[in-house]
Write a protein that holds these residues in place. Structure first.
Motif, PDB file in Angstrom:
ATOM      1  N   GLU A  69       4.169 -25.948  27.408  1.00  0.00           N
ATOM      2  CA  GLU A  69       4.856 -26.557  26.399  1.00  0.00           C
ATOM      3  C   GLU A  69       5.643 -27.691  26.746  1.00  0.00           C
ATOM      4  O   GLU A  69       6.217 -28.430  26.033  1.00  0.00           O
ATOM      5  CB  GLU A  69       5.777 -25.492  25.423  1.00  0.00           C
ATOM      6  CG  GLU A  69       4.842 -24.611  24.936  1.00  0.00           C
ATOM      7  CD  GLU A  69       5.784 -23.569  24.196  1.00  0.00           C
ATOM      8  OE1 GLU A  69       6.111 -23.635  23.019  1.00  0.00           O
ATOM      9  OE2 GLU A  69       6.298 -22.369  24.872  1.00  0.00           O
ATOM     10  N   ILE A  70       5.864 -27.792  27.924  1.00  0.00           N
ATOM     11  CA  ILE A  70       6.962 -29.012  28.394  1.00  0.00           C
ATOM     12  C   ILE A  70       6.136 -29.709  29.669  1.00  0.00           C
ATOM     13  O   ILE A  70       6.917 -30.151  30.732  1.00  0.00           O
ATOM     14  CB  ILE A  70       8.200 -28.506  29.096  1.00  0.00           C
ATOM     15  CG1 ILE A  70       8.107 -27.483  30.020  1.00  0.00           C
ATOM     16  CG2 ILE A  70       8.950 -28.036  27.675  1.00  0.00           C
ATOM     17  CD1 ILE A  70       9.296 -27.103  31.054  1.00  0.00           C
ATOM     18  N   SER A  71       4.765 -29.729  29.583  1.00  0.00           N
ATOM     19  CA  SER A  71       4.041 -30.396  30.784  1.00  0.00           C
ATOM     20  C   SER A  71       3.090 -31.027  30.430  1.00  0.00           C
ATOM     21  O   SER A  71       2.342 -30.679  29.169  1.00  0.00           O
ATOM     22  CB  SER A  71       3.767 -29.360  31.585  1.00  0.00           C
ATOM     23  OG  SER A  71       2.665 -29.834  32.514  1.00  0.00           O
ATOM     24  N   LEU A  72       2.689 -32.238  30.799  1.00  0.00           N
ATOM     25  CA  LEU A  72       1.567 -32.897  30.471  1.00  0.00           C
ATOM     26  C   LEU A  72       0.153 -32.121  30.733  1.00  0.00           C
ATOM     27  O   LEU A  72      -0.961 -32.296  30.217  1.00  0.00           O
ATOM     28  CB  LEU A  72       1.255 -34.467  30.689  1.00  0.00           C
ATOM     29  CG  LEU A  72       2.160 -35.550  30.293  1.00  0.00           C
ATOM     30  CD1 LEU A  72       2.005 -36.842  30.772  1.00  0.00           C
ATOM     31  CD2 LEU A  72       2.180 -35.373  28.594  1.00  0.00           C
ATOM     32  N   GLU A  73       0.204 -31.807  31.979  1.00  0.00           N
ATOM     33  CA  GLU A  73      -0.927 -30.807  32.770  1.00  0.00           C
ATOM     34  C   GLU A  73      -1.111 -29.802  31.830  1.00  0.00           C
ATOM     35  O   GLU A  73      -0.011 -28.934  31.503  1.00  0.00           O
ATOM     36  CB  GLU A  73      -0.865 -30.841  34.114  1.00  0.00           C
ATOM     37  CG  GLU A  73      -0.839 -32.134  35.004  1.00  0.00           C
ATOM     38  CD  GLU A  73      -0.598 -31.617  36.481  1.00  0.00           C
ATOM     39  OE1 GLU A  73      -1.689 -31.686  37.308  1.00  0.00           O
ATOM     40  OE2 GLU A  73       0.448 -31.616  36.939  1.00  0.00           O
ATOM     41  N   HIS A  86       3.203 -29.843  20.562  1.00  0.00           N
ATOM     42  CA  HIS A  86       1.814 -29.969  20.064  1.00  0.00           C
ATOM     43  C   HIS A  86       1.541 -28.632  19.463  1.00  0.00           C
ATOM     44  O   HIS A  86       2.007 -27.509  19.914  1.00  0.00           O
ATOM     45  CB  HIS A  86       0.884 -30.198  21.499  1.00  0.00           C
ATOM     46  CG  HIS A  86       0.895 -29.114  22.476  1.00  0.00           C
ATOM     47  ND1 HIS A  86       0.074 -27.992  22.281  1.00  0.00           N
ATOM     48  CD2 HIS A  86       1.477 -28.814  23.588  1.00  0.00           C
ATOM     49  CE1 HIS A  86       0.239 -27.139  23.346  1.00  0.00           C
ATOM     50  NE2 HIS A  86       0.974 -27.793  24.180  1.00  0.00           N
ATOM     51  N   ASP A  87       0.256 -28.358  18.501  1.00  0.00           N
ATOM     52  CA  ASP A  87       0.010 -27.332  18.264  1.00  0.00           C
ATOM     53  C   ASP A  87      -1.204 -26.906  18.612  1.00  0.00           C
ATOM     54  O   ASP A  87      -2.206 -27.599  18.290  1.00  0.00           O
ATOM     55  CB  ASP A  87      -0.055 -27.457  16.486  1.00  0.00           C
ATOM     56  CG  ASP A  87       1.038 -27.732  15.953  1.00  0.00           C
ATOM     57  OD1 ASP A  87       2.260 -26.895  16.173  1.00  0.00           O
ATOM     58  OD2 ASP A  87       1.250 -28.876  15.201  1.00  0.00           O
ATOM     59  N   SER A  88      -1.468 -25.983  19.373  1.00  0.00           N
ATOM     60  CA  SER A  88      -2.520 -25.464  19.949  1.00  0.00           C
ATOM     61  C   SER A  88      -2.906 -23.998  19.259  1.00  0.00           C
ATOM     62  O   SER A  88      -2.123 -22.947  19.455  1.00  0.00           O
ATOM     63  CB  SER A  88      -2.334 -25.263  21.486  1.00  0.00           C
ATOM     64  OG  SER A  88      -3.080 -24.229  21.953  1.00  0.00           O
ATOM     65  N   PRO A  89      -4.035 -23.851  18.901  1.00  0.00           N
ATOM     66  CA  PRO A  89      -4.379 -22.732  18.241  1.00  0.00           C
ATOM     67  C   PRO A  89      -4.719 -21.497  19.240  1.00  0.00           C
ATOM     68  O   PRO A  89      -4.824 -20.504  18.743  1.00  0.00           O
ATOM     69  CB  PRO A  89      -5.517 -22.851  17.207  1.00  0.00           C
ATOM     70  CG  PRO A  89      -6.238 -24.093  17.969  1.00  0.00           C
ATOM     71  CD  PRO A  89      -4.910 -24.875  18.774  1.00  0.00           C
ATOM     72  N   TYR A  90      -4.951 -21.843  20.569  1.00  0.00           N
ATOM     73  CA  TYR A  90      -5.358 -20.639  21.311  1.00  0.00           C
ATOM     74  C   TYR A  90      -4.435 -20.689  22.710  1.00  0.00           C
ATOM     75  O   TYR A  90      -4.907 -19.631  23.267  1.00  0.00           O
ATOM     76  CB  TYR A  90      -6.848 -21.284  21.791  1.00  0.00           C
ATOM     77  CG  TYR A  90      -6.853 -22.583  22.184  1.00  0.00           C
ATOM     78  CD1 TYR A  90      -7.520 -23.567  21.111  1.00  0.00           C
ATOM     79  CD2 TYR A  90      -6.410 -23.281  23.400  1.00  0.00           C
ATOM     80  CE1 TYR A  90      -7.646 -25.057  21.470  1.00  0.00           C
ATOM     81  CE2 TYR A  90      -6.338 -24.668  23.487  1.00  0.00           C
ATOM     82  CZ  TYR A  90      -7.061 -25.651  22.639  1.00  0.00           C
ATOM     83  OH  TYR A  90      -7.071 -26.766  22.758  1.00  0.00           O
ATOM     84  N   THR A  91      -3.461 -20.944  22.573  1.00  0.00           N
ATOM     85  CA  THR A  91      -2.514 -20.563  23.583  1.00  0.00           C
ATOM     86  C   THR A  91      -1.354 -20.164  23.229  1.00  0.00           C
ATOM     87  O   THR A  91      -0.919 -20.436  22.046  1.00  0.00           O
ATOM     88  CB  THR A  91      -2.061 -21.904  24.655  1.00  0.00           C
ATOM     89  OG1 THR A  91      -1.735 -22.919  23.854  1.00  0.00           O
ATOM     90  CG2 THR A  91      -3.207 -22.141  25.542  1.00  0.00           C
ATOM     91  N   TYR A  92      -0.338 -19.580  24.195  1.00  0.00           N
ATOM     92  CA  TYR A  92       1.065 -18.892  23.603  1.00  0.00           C
ATOM     93  C   TYR A  92       1.141 -18.107  22.785  1.00  0.00           C
ATOM     94  O   TYR A  92       2.126 -18.040  21.863  1.00  0.00           O
ATOM     95  CB  TYR A  92       1.996 -20.438  23.124  1.00  0.00           C
ATOM     96  CG  TYR A  92       1.686 -21.768  24.105  1.00  0.00           C
ATOM     97  CD1 TYR A  92       1.528 -21.869  25.313  1.00  0.00           C
ATOM     98  CD2 TYR A  92       1.630 -22.909  23.424  1.00  0.00           C
ATOM     99  CE1 TYR A  92       1.247 -22.906  26.214  1.00  0.00           C
ATOM    100  CE2 TYR A  92       1.281 -24.095  24.161  1.00  0.00           C
ATOM    101  CZ  TYR A  92       1.530 -23.955  25.330  1.00  0.00           C
ATOM    102  OH  TYR A  92       1.221 -25.462  26.132  1.00  0.00           O
ATOM    103  N   PHE A  93       0.294 -17.027  23.081  1.00  0.00           N
ATOM    104  CA  PHE A  93       0.475 -15.896  21.942  1.00  0.00           C
ATOM    105  C   PHE A  93       1.229 -14.821  22.652  1.00  0.00           C
ATOM    106  O   PHE A  93       1.701 -13.790  21.815  1.00  0.00           O
ATOM    107  CB  PHE A  93      -0.797 -15.487  21.757  1.00  0.00           C
ATOM    108  CG  PHE A  93      -1.579 -16.387  20.673  1.00  0.00           C
ATOM    109  CD1 PHE A  93      -0.742 -16.986  19.449  1.00  0.00           C
ATOM    110  CD2 PHE A  93      -2.750 -16.921  20.731  1.00  0.00           C
ATOM    111  CE1 PHE A  93      -1.442 -17.719  18.535  1.00  0.00           C
ATOM    112  CE2 PHE A  93      -3.501 -17.981  20.056  1.00  0.00           C
ATOM    113  CZ  PHE A  93      -2.639 -18.339  18.891  1.00  0.00           C
ATOM    114  N   SER A  94       1.406 -14.751  23.959  1.00  0.00           N
ATOM    115  CA  SER A  94       2.001 -13.560  24.646  1.00  0.00           C
ATOM    116  C   SER A  94       3.431 -13.233  24.344  1.00  0.00           C
ATOM    117  O   SER A  94       4.029 -12.273  24.465  1.00  0.00           O
ATOM    118  CB  SER A  94       1.611 -13.509  26.114  1.00  0.00           C
ATOM    119  OG  SER A  94       2.290 -14.682  26.679  1.00  0.00           O
ATOM    120  N   SER A  95       4.259 -14.418  24.033  1.00  0.00           N
ATOM    121  CA  SER A  95       5.622 -14.126  23.790  1.00  0.00           C
ATOM    122  C   SER A  95       6.371 -15.475  23.433  1.00  0.00           C
ATOM    123  O   SER A  95       5.711 -16.550  23.541  1.00  0.00           O
ATOM    124  CB  SER A  95       6.339 -13.820  25.141  1.00  0.00           C
ATOM    125  OG  SER A  95       6.529 -15.168  25.706  1.00  0.00           O
TER     126      SER A  95
END
Ligand SMILES: Cc1ncc(COP(=O)(O)O)c(C=O)c1O
Length: 457
Positions: free
Chosen positions: A299-303, A283-292
């Motif tokens: 990225e591998i979980s539904l929750e 998925h493409d989320s504009p607000y998560t996953y910026f730290s590394s």
């Protein structure tokens, strides 16, 4: 129940945790409502008294027991930070702990390359496994036995996947003859294999299901939410042992650390043999996953948000009690089965009871003998109630008559199911209490059968 020493250990660990943040400037942390903390906590304790004593060996009913002290303390410790394992931004340390702890669980099934993570529990984990199954085989059927956990049908409904039940044999295991016939008709995407059913702890015959997979193409999802850890037990009967020995050949596995893994609730685990299924989560989320650029568990979980505290608790528990055959943890599981077998032998020899089959794991089912199955069902409910007054807590279950055929003898079959008593003997210490449990059960049954219990009401 209260363990003063462990509270001292928690305080020391909290001081250590605090020391890691000592260089930050002081700040005024006024906490709303703090002056009524003691009062409200006391009121909470009072409300919590209204529970069955799950921690006590005489609580031998449902799949319930408190977590190991190390899990409880590590969980509490982590809540001072309250990490969120959705992303590394929210829980760097606990994400690493989750990856390590989950790898240890996967290792128990012989997997080194896999995809997996923790989640809220067995239902959520199964949802995720069936969601992937549906992505891989859209519109194809999900099959599970009639004794599989009821949520498989419901989850399939949520996912809009067609679902069908397969009958079980007289031992509560998926009937592979019926499955074979159903597979001939085609259109099956996934077969759910229950490795320890909720009601009776029956282990589906995985080797035979694997043989069917050679002929027909389908995925195998092992719902080992309850039974998964028994892969470490060395006192199972050959069929269950052979089934667990091949669990690593399933395509996905669900196991619940909050059942037999000594964890507080909110800890399930889903594993996939092929790490490539991770592509379905993209998925493409504009607000998560910026730290590394390193993988974030979200990225591998539904929750999304998930308690890092669960990972800390599981990690700590597995450090204390490694998941290995012959280890202390495995011995605990073996003791549960021994308790179930010891009580089963007593029940089998006692003409006041009817039994279904030898427990494959640590779940025992039995019923009082009577003239008819309806009379026996009513007596089961009575024994359940009267035993609780003697502090022996059992559970009741509704099981098909064909499980009981061998021991019903002259009993009139006037119902399709028998309401029976069910006991989940999942606390290792219950082995020492087997005689006491039997004594209380025996006294209760005599009282109920003699009609005294009814007369006293
Ligand atoms: C075999 C099996 N699968 C799934 C579940 C559902 O797990 P949870 O209650 O953690 O959602 C259970 C619960 O008892 C179970 O026994």
């Amino acid at each position: 129940m209260l363990d003063h020493a462990s509270l001292g250990i928690l305080l020391q660990a909290l001081q250590k945790l605090d020391a890691g943040f000592a260089k930050l400037p002081e700040f005024d942390s006024s906490i709303p409502g703090i002056d009524r903390l003691e009062e409200v906590l006391a009121a909470t304790a009072e409300r919590l008294q209204d529970n069955y004593p799950y921690f006590h060996p005489l609580y031998a009913g449902q799949m319930l027991k408190p977590p190991h002290p190390v899990a409880r303390l590590a969980y509490a410790l982590a809540t001072w930070i309250n990490p969120n394992n959705h992303a590394l931004d929210g829980g760097r340390a606990t994400s690493a702990m989750e990856k390590e702890a989950v790898a240890e669980i996967a290792g128990m099934f012989g997997w080194t390359h896999f995809l997996g993570h923790l989640c809220g529990g067995g239902t959520m984990a199964n949802l995720e496994a069936l969601w992937v199954a549906g992505r891989l085989h859209p519109r194809k059927k999900i099959l599970a036995s009639v004794q599989a956990h009821y949520t498989h049908g419901r989850i399939s409904g949520v996912l809009q996947l067609p679902f069908e039940s397969v009958p079980t044999d007289a031992l509560g295991r998926l009937d592979t003859d019926a499955l074979g016939k159903r597979l001939e008709r085609g259109d099956v995407g996934t077969v759910v294999t229950t490795m320890g059913t909720t009601a009776t702890g029956s282990v589906d015959p995985l080797p035979k299901i694997l043989a069917l997979r050679e002929k027909h193409e389908f995925r195998i999802h092992a719902d080992a939410a309850y039974g998964g850890y028994f892969v470490l037990a060395e006192n199972l009967d050959p069929e269950a042992k052979q089934a667990f020995a091949r669990i690593g050949e399933a395509d996905s596995i669900v196991i619940d650390p909050h059942k037999h893994g000594l964890q507080p609730y909110g800890c399930g685990c889903v594993l996939f043999r092929d790490p490539g299924v991770g592509r379905h989560y993209k998925h493409d989320s504009p607000y998560t996953y910026f730290s590394s650029a390193e993988m974030h568990l979200g990225e591998i979980s539904l929750e999304c948000s998930r308690p890092g505290a669960s990972a800390a608790a599981l990690w700590a528990t597995q450090k204390l009690l490694p998941l290995k055959k012959g280890g202390e943890f495995a011995r605990g599981l073996e003791r549960g089965r021994k308790t179930a077998l010891a009580l089963f032998e007593k029940l089998k020899k006692d003409s006041r009871f009817v039994t279904a089959f030898t427990p494959e794991l640590d779940i025992l089912v039995f019923a009082p003998r009577a003239n008819s199955t309806s009379a026996s069902s009513a007596l089961s409910r009575k024994i359940f109630e009267v035993a609780a007054k003697r502090d022996l807590h059992l559970a009741v279950a509704e099981l098909p008559i064909h499980f009981w055929e061998k021991s019903l003898d002259g009993m009139k079959r006037d119902r399709e199911t028998l309401t029976c008593l069910r006991s989940v003997l999942m606390k290792p210490e219950q082995l020492q209490w087997a005689d006491r449990i039997w004594e209380l059960l025996s006294e209760t049954t005599s009282e109920v059968l003699s009609g005294k219990a009814a007369a006293q009401e």
